[in-house]
Scaffold this motif. Structure first.
Motif, PDB file in Angstrom:
ATOM      1  N   LEU A 329       0.802  -1.213   0.000  1.00 42.98           N
ATOM      2  CA  LEU A 329       0.000   0.000   0.000  1.00 42.98           C
ATOM      3  C   LEU A 329       0.837   1.264   0.000  1.00 42.98           C
ATOM      4  N   ILE A 330       2.074   1.199   0.540  1.00 42.49           N
ATOM      5  CA  ILE A 330       2.859   2.428   0.698  1.00 42.49           C
ATOM      6  C   ILE A 330       4.190   2.383  -0.039  1.00 42.49           C
ATOM      7  N   GLY A 331       4.541   1.305  -0.673  1.00 40.01           N
ATOM      8  CA  GLY A 331       5.750   1.260  -1.467  1.00 40.01           C
ATOM      9  C   GLY A 331       7.009   1.223  -0.627  1.00 40.01           C
ATOM     10  N   THR A 332       8.099   1.719  -1.210  1.00 34.27           N
ATOM     11  CA  THR A 332       9.407   1.663  -0.549  1.00 34.27           C
ATOM     12  C   THR A 332       9.924   3.037  -0.151  1.00 34.27           C
ATOM     13  N   VAL A 333       9.113   4.055  -0.292  1.00 32.81           N
ATOM     14  CA  VAL A 333       9.538   5.395   0.092  1.00 32.81           C
ATOM     15  C   VAL A 333       9.828   5.447   1.589  1.00 32.81           C
ATOM     16  N   ASP A 334      10.809   6.269   1.993  1.00 33.42           N
ATOM     17  CA  ASP A 334      11.120   6.431   3.404  1.00 33.42           C
ATOM     18  C   ASP A 334       9.917   7.029   4.127  1.00 33.42           C
ATOM     19  N   PRO A 335       9.377   6.372   5.156  1.00 26.41           N
ATOM     20  CA  PRO A 335       8.145   6.865   5.781  1.00 26.41           C
ATOM     21  C   PRO A 335       8.261   8.279   6.332  1.00 26.41           C
ATOM     22  N   ALA A 336       9.324   8.536   7.111  1.00 22.41           N
ATOM     23  CA  ALA A 336       9.471   9.868   7.695  1.00 22.41           C
ATOM     24  C   ALA A 336       9.672  10.913   6.613  1.00 22.41           C
ATOM     25  N   GLY A 337      10.471  10.575   5.595  1.00 19.51           N
ATOM     26  CA  GLY A 337      10.699  11.514   4.514  1.00 19.51           C
ATOM     27  C   GLY A 337       9.438  11.823   3.737  1.00 19.51           C
ATOM     28  N   ALA A 338       8.620  10.807   3.500  1.00 17.81           N
ATOM     29  CA  ALA A 338       7.374  11.015   2.760  1.00 17.81           C
ATOM     30  C   ALA A 338       6.409  11.891   3.541  1.00 17.81           C
ATOM     31  N   ILE A 339       6.295  11.630   4.839  1.00 17.05           N
ATOM     32  CA  ILE A 339       5.405  12.437   5.679  1.00 17.05           C
ATOM     33  C   ILE A 339       5.894  13.875   5.725  1.00 17.05           C
ATOM     34  N   ASP A 340       7.202  14.080   5.938  1.00 18.48           N
ATOM     35  CA  ASP A 340       7.749  15.432   6.004  1.00 18.48           C
ATOM     36  C   ASP A 340       7.503  16.188   4.702  1.00 18.48           C
ATOM     37  N   ALA A 341       7.716  15.508   3.568  1.00 19.00           N
ATOM     38  CA  ALA A 341       7.541  16.166   2.276  1.00 19.00           C
ATOM     39  C   ALA A 341       6.085  16.561   2.048  1.00 19.00           C
ATOM     40  N   GLN A 342       5.165  15.673   2.359  1.00 21.52           N
ATOM     41  CA  GLN A 342       3.753  16.006   2.184  1.00 21.52           C
ATOM     42  C   GLN A 342       3.354  17.192   3.043  1.00 21.52           C
ATOM     43  N   ARG A 343       3.766  17.174   4.295  1.00 20.09           N
ATOM     44  CA  ARG A 343       3.405  18.274   5.176  1.00 20.09           C
ATOM     45  C   ARG A 343       3.967  19.592   4.649  1.00 20.09           C
ATOM     46  N   ALA A 344       5.212  19.556   4.155  1.00 18.62           N
ATOM     47  CA  ALA A 344       5.846  20.781   3.678  1.00 18.62           C
ATOM     48  C   ALA A 344       5.172  21.313   2.418  1.00 18.62           C
ATOM     49  N   TYR A 345       4.945  20.454   1.426  1.00 15.42           N
ATOM     50  CA  TYR A 345       4.397  20.929   0.154  1.00 15.42           C
ATOM     51  C   TYR A 345       2.934  21.326   0.272  1.00 15.42           C
ATOM     52  N   ILE A 346       2.164  20.593   1.031  1.00 12.71           N
ATOM     53  CA  ILE A 346       0.751  20.944   1.179  1.00 12.71           C
ATOM     54  C   ILE A 346       0.608  22.256   1.941  1.00 12.71           C
ATOM     55  N   ALA A 347       1.393  22.422   3.010  1.00 13.60           N
ATOM     56  CA  ALA A 347       1.352  23.686   3.749  1.00 13.60           C
ATOM     57  C   ALA A 347       1.808  24.841   2.869  1.00 13.60           C
ATOM     58  N   ALA A 348       2.863  24.635   2.077  1.00 10.78           N
ATOM     59  CA  ALA A 348       3.346  25.692   1.190  1.00 10.78           C
ATOM     60  C   ALA A 348       2.282  26.074   0.164  1.00 10.78           C
ATOM     61  N   PHE A 349       1.586  25.068  -0.382  1.00  7.10           N
ATOM     62  CA  PHE A 349       0.529  25.342  -1.359  1.00  7.10           C
ATOM     63  C   PHE A 349      -0.549  26.237  -0.757  1.00  7.10           C
ATOM     64  N   PHE A 350      -1.023  25.895   0.414  1.00 11.62           N
ATOM     65  CA  PHE A 350      -2.083  26.706   1.013  1.00 11.62           C
ATOM     66  C   PHE A 350      -1.557  28.042   1.518  1.00 11.62           C
ATOM     67  N   ASP A 351      -0.311  28.090   1.993  1.00 14.67           N
ATOM     68  CA  ASP A 351       0.262  29.378   2.384  1.00 14.67           C
ATOM     69  C   ASP A 351       0.308  30.333   1.192  1.00 14.67           C
ATOM     70  N   GLU A 352       0.684  29.807   0.032  1.00 13.81           N
ATOM     71  CA  GLU A 352       0.776  30.672  -1.152  1.00 13.81           C
ATOM     72  C   GLU A 352      -0.584  31.099  -1.656  1.00 13.81           C
ATOM     73  N   HIS A 353      -1.556  30.191  -1.657  1.00 14.46           N
ATOM     74  CA  HIS A 353      -2.806  30.485  -2.349  1.00 14.46           C
ATOM     75  C   HIS A 353      -3.949  30.915  -1.427  1.00 14.46           C
ATOM     76  N   LEU A 354      -3.858  30.634  -0.145  1.00 16.76           N
ATOM     77  CA  LEU A 354      -4.862  31.146   0.782  1.00 16.76           C
ATOM     78  C   LEU A 354      -4.350  32.347   1.565  1.00 16.76           C
ATOM     79  N   ARG A 355      -3.065  32.339   1.891  1.00 11.59           N
ATOM     80  CA  ARG A 355      -2.486  33.449   2.655  1.00 11.59           C
ATOM     81  C   ARG A 355      -1.718  34.441   1.793  1.00 11.59           C
TER      82      ARG A 355
END
Length: 376
Positions: A329-355
């Motif tokens: 279900l989750i592949g071979t991606v590093d779990p901590a790295g994947a979580i950190d990346a998602q949190r960073a990019y999703i937050a950046a997206f909303f910071d740019e377009h909502l804020r």
């Protein structure tokens, strides 16, 4: 349980079996923002709307609101008690563990910090609980957002007030004719769109919410739901589709959107319709390309080549800690790295377009997040 409709999807969700595991000391990763987080549940009743699956019932939904808060009271359970008990019989993502022992970081019904916060709606994948977006919800709340996670009743087990659990009855409906199955898929996606718009209607009474700035993110069918809602409801200013395919029913990819939208896709997997072996990007999936070409707003396509469909849920964190990913279900991606990346990019997206705060992270690949590819 005879899950006769959406069979391929259910096999993907449940994988190939169950994994015994223990959760007595498991906690979710701490949010990285500067605020502590509170959470409260809302029971919403849409008077005048029949439930799409059981017309004799009025449509009812459960949502959670995650928000910047004073750290007062007790920490929330990751799964509420009655639902955790149900998971002993029907474990989510095939994992048998003590779901009731897992703790979130948020404080139950804690007083919110002063001010009004931009809103992000979250819709889970088809057949999934809103619980599977808890890590992301806590992260965004710690960064100053109010996140509203939505359960779509009868798609997944949902605990209602009084400890009543309504199960995933949609998958028990005796529908076997192919044409009727397609109609059921369409009804499911239509219901999700109506659910989210109703939730938006009901949020006006929460003073902490800044409803002039609203985004939406969803996983799988939830990501397609985000696109659908943006097409018909201008209250949503920006959206994210995390690995959702438009071919599950008819979901209007040819209409695109005229506001900011981001794709986040997984790597290749033999289980993933309609690609079967290709990464999900706007260059490889025809429906994503159709949506991309029809859209006139700001667009970005990010891919996790070593990730899989459930990389974009809490399963990416939980499965490695609860016995490993025995289901692919989750592949071979590093779990901590994947979580950190998602949190960073999703937050950046909303910071740019909502804020309206420019985010250099969105301009191109970053050495901090090597698991992420920009798709041009």
């Amino acid at each position: 349980m005879r899950k006769v409709i959406l069979l391929a999807l259910v096999l993907l969700v449940l994988g190939g079996g169950t994994v015994p595991a223990h959760a007595s000391t498991l906690e979710l990763p701490e949010p990285t923002g500067r605020h502590r987080v509170g959470v409260t549940e809302l029971h919403l009743v849409q008077h005048g709307r029949s439930d799409p699956w059981f017309p004799d019932e009025t449509r009812e939904l459960m949502v959670s609101v995650w928000y910047p808060a004073f750290p007062v009271g007790r920490r929330a359970s990751y799964v509420p008690p009655a639902l955790a008990k149900y998971y002993e019989i029907e474990p989510p993502v095939g994992i048998r563990t003590d779901w009731g022992a897992i703790r979130a970081n948020a404080f139950v019904n804690a007083p919110s910090l002063p001010g009004k916060f931009p809103v992000v709606l979250y819709s889970p994948g088809v057949g999934n609980s809103r619980t599977m977006g808890t890590i992301l919800a806590e992260e965004l709340a710690s960064r100053g957002y109010a996140v509203v996670t939505v359960d779509h009743t009868y798609e997944a087990a949902v605990e209602f007030p009084g400890g009543k659990v309504r199960t995933d009855k949609v998958f028990d409906l005796p529908i076997e004719d192919p044409a009727e199955i397609e109609k059921a898929k369409q009804r499911l996606m239509d219901a999700r769109e109506h659910d989210v718009r109703f939730v938006l209607d009901k949020l006006s009474g929460l003073k902490m919410l800044d409803l002039s700035r609203v985004g939406m993110v969803g996983h799988s069918g939830g990501g397609v739901t985000a696109a659908r809602v943006m097409q018909v409801d201008r209250r949503v200013d920006a959206g994210i589709n995390m690995d959702g395919w438009f071919s599950f029913g008819y979901n209007r990819p040819e209409l695109g959107v005229d506001r900011p939208f981001m794709f986040m896709g997984a790597g290749s997997s033999p289980q993933q319709p309609p690609l079967y072996g290709k990464p999900r990007t706007h260059l490889s999936e025809p429906d994503w390309r159709t949506f991309w070409d029809a859209s006139t707003g700001w667009l970005l396509d990010l891919n996790f080549p070593a990730g899989r469909h459930y990389t974009f849920t809490d399963a990416q964190w939980l499965l490695p800690k609860l016995g490993g990913d025995h289901t692919g279900l989750i592949g071979t991606v590093d779990p901590a790295g994947a979580i950190d990346a998602q949190r960073a990019y999703i937050a950046a997206f909303f910071d740019e377009h909502l804020r309206k705060r420019p985010q250099p992270l969105l301009a191109g690949p970053s050495p901090r997040y090597p698991d992420v590819s920009f798709i041009r």
